[in-house]
Design a protein around this motif. Sequence first.
Motif, PDB file in Angstrom:
ATOM      1  N   ALA A 168       9.030  -2.977  -3.158  1.00 43.44           N
ATOM      2  CA  ALA A 168       8.903  -1.528  -3.010  1.00 43.44           C
ATOM      3  C   ALA A 168       7.589  -1.157  -2.338  1.00 43.44           C
ATOM      4  O   ALA A 168       7.539  -0.245  -1.499  1.00 43.44           O
ATOM      5  CB  ALA A 168       9.009  -0.851  -4.377  1.00 43.44           C
ATOM      6  N   GLN A 169       6.512  -1.853  -2.669  1.00 40.88           N
ATOM      7  CA  GLN A 169       5.217  -1.556  -2.051  1.00 40.88           C
ATOM      8  C   GLN A 169       5.249  -1.839  -0.548  1.00 40.88           C
ATOM      9  O   GLN A 169       4.692  -1.071   0.240  1.00 40.88           O
ATOM     10  CB  GLN A 169       4.116  -2.385  -2.724  1.00 40.88           C
ATOM     11  CG  GLN A 169       3.787  -1.926  -4.132  1.00 40.88           C
ATOM     12  CD  GLN A 169       2.676  -2.734  -4.760  1.00 40.88           C
ATOM     13  OE1 GLN A 169       2.158  -3.686  -4.175  1.00 40.88           O
ATOM     14  NE2 GLN A 169       2.306  -2.370  -5.980  1.00 40.88           N
ATOM     15  N   GLU A 170       5.902  -2.906  -0.162  1.00 44.20           N
ATOM     16  CA  GLU A 170       6.010  -3.209   1.264  1.00 44.20           C
ATOM     17  C   GLU A 170       6.811  -2.126   1.986  1.00 44.20           C
ATOM     18  O   GLU A 170       6.437  -1.680   3.078  1.00 44.20           O
ATOM     19  CB  GLU A 170       6.669  -4.569   1.468  1.00 44.20           C
ATOM     20  CG  GLU A 170       6.697  -5.004   2.917  1.00 44.20           C
ATOM     21  CD  GLU A 170       7.097  -6.462   3.098  1.00 44.20           C
ATOM     22  OE1 GLU A 170       7.058  -6.952   4.251  1.00 44.20           O
ATOM     23  OE2 GLU A 170       7.440  -7.126   2.084  1.00 44.20           O
ATOM     24  N   LEU A 171       7.894  -1.684   1.367  1.00 49.07           N
ATOM     25  CA  LEU A 171       8.706  -0.630   1.973  1.00 49.07           C
ATOM     26  C   LEU A 171       7.940   0.696   2.010  1.00 49.07           C
ATOM     27  O   LEU A 171       8.059   1.464   2.974  1.00 49.07           O
ATOM     28  CB  LEU A 171      10.015  -0.468   1.203  1.00 49.07           C
ATOM     29  CG  LEU A 171      10.983  -1.662   1.285  1.00 49.07           C
ATOM     30  CD1 LEU A 171      12.175  -1.444   0.357  1.00 49.07           C
ATOM     31  CD2 LEU A 171      11.461  -1.868   2.718  1.00 49.07           C
ATOM     32  N   MET A 172       7.145   0.958   0.976  1.00 51.76           N
ATOM     33  CA  MET A 172       6.320   2.167   0.974  1.00 51.76           C
ATOM     34  C   MET A 172       5.295   2.113   2.102  1.00 51.76           C
ATOM     35  O   MET A 172       5.012   3.124   2.761  1.00 51.76           O
ATOM     36  CB  MET A 172       5.615   2.320  -0.372  1.00 51.76           C
ATOM     37  CG  MET A 172       6.530   2.698  -1.529  1.00 51.76           C
ATOM     38  SD  MET A 172       7.150   4.396  -1.458  1.00 51.76           S
ATOM     39  CE  MET A 172       5.686   5.296  -1.978  1.00 51.76           C
TER      40      MET A 172
END
Length: 234
Positions: A168-172
């Motif tokens: 999720a952090q990478e996508l954010m």
Amino acid sequence: MSDIFHEVEEDLRRERMKKAWDRYGIYVLGAAVLIVLVTAGWRGYEAWRVSSERAAGETYIEVLDQVQGAGTESTAQALEQYADSAPAGYAMLAKFRAATAFADLGNTDQAVTLLNEIADERDNLAIYRDLARIRLAQIYLNNSDPSSAKAAIGPIAQDAGNAYTLTAQELMGLAAYMENNVPEARRWFTSLQDAALSTQAAKQRARLMLALLTQISGAGDTASAGESAAQETN
């Protein structure tokens, strides 16, 4: 003499038991019958459940065999129709597959609908609901909708105990990059790079993005300096 008293006591006991049976015997029999019926019903339900799940699994495999590699709208619809009547676990799997099929065909609206159904179904395990949100974010990013992507996975990215936190952090970070929000993108990719549980591949992608963000930031600073110099010259 003691034998007489013993016989009298036995007679009195039998008389009390007879009266108790006459009064409560019907209830004892009813309870026994109820126990037998409940046990039989439960065994019947278990047999039906196992049989239904086995049949649903066989049907799911048949559907997959039919749609394997077909890549048409009808194949995605077949999975969706199967999910409408399948047991919960198989229905969820079919919706995931159907959502992927719809997304590959460019029908992102239907893919989003199915993934939202999975994410909103409280009976699904949290790990599957979160996976649906991750998949939603990927579809939103592929369709240049970073704000919807961030709305789908924001809580996951902030939850250090979530299994999909790093994804999720990478996508954010990618969503922030698409929005030209360099500071926010840098924050997410730095967090990903520094996370102890990040894979080497994830760390490498984070480093590449941070280098790109540095170039963008440097180019912006150079452009600003050039504009300021031009204004002073004029």
